[in-house]
Scaffold this motif. Sequence first.
Motif, PDB file in Angstrom:
ATOM      1  N   GLU A 154       4.283  -5.110  13.793  1.00  0.00           N
ATOM      2  CA  GLU A 154       3.806  -4.357  12.633  1.00  0.00           C
ATOM      3  C   GLU A 154       3.481  -5.315  11.499  1.00  0.00           C
ATOM      4  O   GLU A 154       4.176  -6.289  11.267  1.00  0.00           O
ATOM      5  CB  GLU A 154       4.859  -3.345  12.184  1.00  0.00           C
ATOM      6  N   ARG A 155       2.389  -5.019  10.791  1.00  0.00           N
ATOM      7  CA  ARG A 155       1.943  -5.832   9.658  1.00  0.00           C
ATOM      8  C   ARG A 155       1.944  -4.933   8.437  1.00  0.00           C
ATOM      9  O   ARG A 155       1.157  -4.000   8.352  1.00  0.00           O
ATOM     10  CB  ARG A 155       0.549  -6.405   9.938  1.00  0.00           C
ATOM     11  N   ILE A 156       2.834  -5.238   7.487  1.00  0.00           N
ATOM     12  CA  ILE A 156       3.049  -4.377   6.327  1.00  0.00           C
ATOM     13  C   ILE A 156       2.529  -5.034   5.056  1.00  0.00           C
ATOM     14  O   ILE A 156       2.787  -6.206   4.810  1.00  0.00           O
ATOM     15  CB  ILE A 156       4.548  -4.064   6.146  1.00  0.00           C
TER      16      ILE A 156
ATOM     17  N   VAL B 137       3.134  -8.848   5.344  1.00  0.00           N
ATOM     18  CA  VAL B 137       2.065  -9.859   5.398  1.00  0.00           C
ATOM     19  C   VAL B 137       1.431 -10.097   4.036  1.00  0.00           C
ATOM     20  O   VAL B 137       0.760 -11.108   3.842  1.00  0.00           O
ATOM     21  CB  VAL B 137       0.979  -9.499   6.438  1.00  0.00           C
ATOM     22  N   ALA B 138       1.633  -9.177   3.081  1.00  0.00           N
ATOM     23  CA  ALA B 138       1.083  -9.354   1.729  1.00  0.00           C
ATOM     24  C   ALA B 138       1.819  -8.438   0.767  1.00  0.00           C
ATOM     25  O   ALA B 138       2.350  -7.399   1.161  1.00  0.00           O
ATOM     26  CB  ALA B 138      -0.417  -9.058   1.703  1.00  0.00           C
ATOM     27  N   ILE B 139       1.815  -8.857  -0.513  1.00  0.00           N
ATOM     28  CA  ILE B 139       2.503  -8.120  -1.569  1.00  0.00           C
ATOM     29  C   ILE B 139       1.586  -8.005  -2.789  1.00  0.00           C
ATOM     30  O   ILE B 139       0.539  -8.653  -2.832  1.00  0.00           O
ATOM     31  CB  ILE B 139       3.808  -8.834  -1.985  1.00  0.00           C
ATOM     32  N   ASP B 140       2.009  -7.218  -3.753  1.00  0.00           N
ATOM     33  CA  ASP B 140       1.259  -7.162  -5.008  1.00  0.00           C
ATOM     34  C   ASP B 140       1.941  -8.060  -6.038  1.00  0.00           C
ATOM     35  O   ASP B 140       3.015  -8.598  -5.790  1.00  0.00           O
ATOM     36  CB  ASP B 140       1.173  -5.718  -5.506  1.00  0.00           C
ATOM     37  N   LYS B 141       1.318  -8.211  -7.189  1.00  0.00           N
ATOM     38  CA  LYS B 141       1.824  -9.120  -8.229  1.00  0.00           C
ATOM     39  C   LYS B 141       3.152  -8.686  -8.842  1.00  0.00           C
ATOM     40  O   LYS B 141       3.851  -9.503  -9.420  1.00  0.00           O
ATOM     41  CB  LYS B 141       0.793  -9.286  -9.345  1.00  0.00           C
ATOM     42  N   SER B 142       3.525  -7.424  -8.732  1.00  0.00           N
ATOM     43  CA  SER B 142       4.786  -6.975  -9.314  1.00  0.00           C
ATOM     44  C   SER B 142       5.975  -7.265  -8.398  1.00  0.00           C
ATOM     45  O   SER B 142       7.115  -7.058  -8.788  1.00  0.00           O
ATOM     46  CB  SER B 142       4.740  -5.478  -9.640  1.00  0.00           C
TER      47      SER B 142
ATOM     48  N   LEU C 136      -7.091  -4.820   3.071  1.00  0.00           N
ATOM     49  CA  LEU C 136      -7.602  -4.711   4.433  1.00  0.00           C
ATOM     50  C   LEU C 136      -7.831  -6.078   5.088  1.00  0.00           C
ATOM     51  O   LEU C 136      -7.758  -6.197   6.311  1.00  0.00           O
ATOM     52  CB  LEU C 136      -8.885  -3.876   4.458  1.00  0.00           C
ATOM     53  N   ALA C 137      -8.076  -7.100   4.278  1.00  0.00           N
ATOM     54  CA  ALA C 137      -8.248  -8.456   4.814  1.00  0.00           C
ATOM     55  C   ALA C 137      -6.974  -8.953   5.501  1.00  0.00           C
ATOM     56  O   ALA C 137      -7.035  -9.832   6.365  1.00  0.00           O
ATOM     57  CB  ALA C 137      -8.648  -9.418   3.698  1.00  0.00           C
ATOM     58  N   GLN C 138      -5.838  -8.372   5.161  1.00  0.00           N
ATOM     59  CA  GLN C 138      -4.567  -8.772   5.774  1.00  0.00           C
ATOM     60  C   GLN C 138      -4.330  -8.082   7.124  1.00  0.00           C
ATOM     61  O   GLN C 138      -3.324  -8.317   7.767  1.00  0.00           O
ATOM     62  CB  GLN C 138      -3.401  -8.473   4.819  1.00  0.00           C
ATOM     63  N   ARG C 139      -5.249  -7.220   7.528  1.00  0.00           N
ATOM     64  CA  ARG C 139      -5.157  -6.470   8.785  1.00  0.00           C
ATOM     65  C   ARG C 139      -3.811  -5.731   8.922  1.00  0.00           C
ATOM     66  O   ARG C 139      -3.111  -5.870   9.926  1.00  0.00           O
ATOM     67  CB  ARG C 139      -5.391  -7.381   9.977  1.00  0.00           C
ATOM     68  N   PRO C 140      -3.440  -4.942   7.887  1.00  0.00           N
ATOM     69  CA  PRO C 140      -2.142  -4.251   7.957  1.00  0.00           C
ATOM     70  C   PRO C 140      -2.173  -3.091   8.952  1.00  0.00           C
ATOM     71  O   PRO C 140      -3.220  -2.496   9.211  1.00  0.00           O
ATOM     72  CB  PRO C 140      -1.969  -3.725   6.534  1.00  0.00           C
ATOM     73  N   THR C 141      -1.000  -2.798   9.496  1.00  0.00           N
ATOM     74  CA  THR C 141      -0.837  -1.578  10.289  1.00  0.00           C
ATOM     75  C   THR C 141      -0.171  -0.500   9.446  1.00  0.00           C
ATOM     76  O   THR C 141      -0.189   0.667   9.804  1.00  0.00           O
ATOM     77  CB  THR C 141       0.020  -1.846  11.542  1.00  0.00           C
TER      78      THR C 141
ATOM     79  N   LYS D 279      -6.687   5.148   2.431  1.00  0.00           N
ATOM     80  CA  LYS D 279      -6.211   6.229   3.300  1.00  0.00           C
ATOM     81  C   LYS D 279      -7.228   6.588   4.370  1.00  0.00           C
ATOM     82  O   LYS D 279      -6.857   6.963   5.482  1.00  0.00           O
ATOM     83  CB  LYS D 279      -5.875   7.470   2.465  1.00  0.00           C
ATOM     84  N   THR D 280      -8.514   6.493   4.059  1.00  0.00           N
ATOM     85  CA  THR D 280      -9.549   6.851   5.032  1.00  0.00           C
ATOM     86  C   THR D 280      -9.954   5.679   5.925  1.00  0.00           C
ATOM     87  O   THR D 280     -10.777   5.840   6.807  1.00  0.00           O
ATOM     88  CB  THR D 280     -10.802   7.405   4.316  1.00  0.00           C
ATOM     89  N   SER D 281      -9.342   4.517   5.717  1.00  0.00           N
ATOM     90  CA  SER D 281      -9.688   3.331   6.503  1.00  0.00           C
ATOM     91  C   SER D 281      -9.073   3.332   7.902  1.00  0.00           C
ATOM     92  O   SER D 281      -9.446   2.515   8.734  1.00  0.00           O
ATOM     93  CB  SER D 281      -9.232   2.058   5.773  1.00  0.00           C
TER      94      SER D 281
END
Length: 176
Positions: A30-32, A53-58, A83-88, A106-108
């Motif tokens: 899983e990629r979160i 795999v990625a976070i936000d600035k906060s 989406l560039a991080q290919r999250p699941t 959500k629609t991706s």
Amino acid sequence: RWSRCLVVSMSIVLSTALMLAASTTPSTSERIVTLGGSVTETVYALGAGAKVVAIDKSSLYPPEAMKKPGVGYFRAFSVEGVLAQRPTLVLYAKGSGPAAALEQLKTSGVRTAEITDERTVQGAIKRIRQVGAALGRDEAAKKLETKVQADLQALLRPRRRHNERWRARLLGGRHA
């Protein structure tokens, strides 16, 4: 004043839980992506930090989370960056946005889950449950919730020795 102490105490409790959860090695299928500092902390506290795999600035805690790529601030994130991080799975704090970016996410086709960002003890418990459910870690969430509740009760329990010392001072004067 008490609510501020409770929030600080909850941070300490979650920090302790993070250290305990660090020894867990989750699978990497899983990629979160997490959007919101409290969401990121809860994911790590539940032992799923290796899946992030990625976070936000906060997301400033735990320190190992800050080594992950960033996708902007959770209230103004970039859909392309996420989406560039290919999250699941994308876990986002309530209030994330902009609304058009959330709708596009959500629609991706990527699984998403909105997590409470309520800054109360009950909000923290609700967040633990929601993140645990989204990660399929219900048992870990129950254990963390039990630990948080027990630690909170310990903090709220009257300190008998402390009270007796003050009582002695009041009754016996300055030097008691």
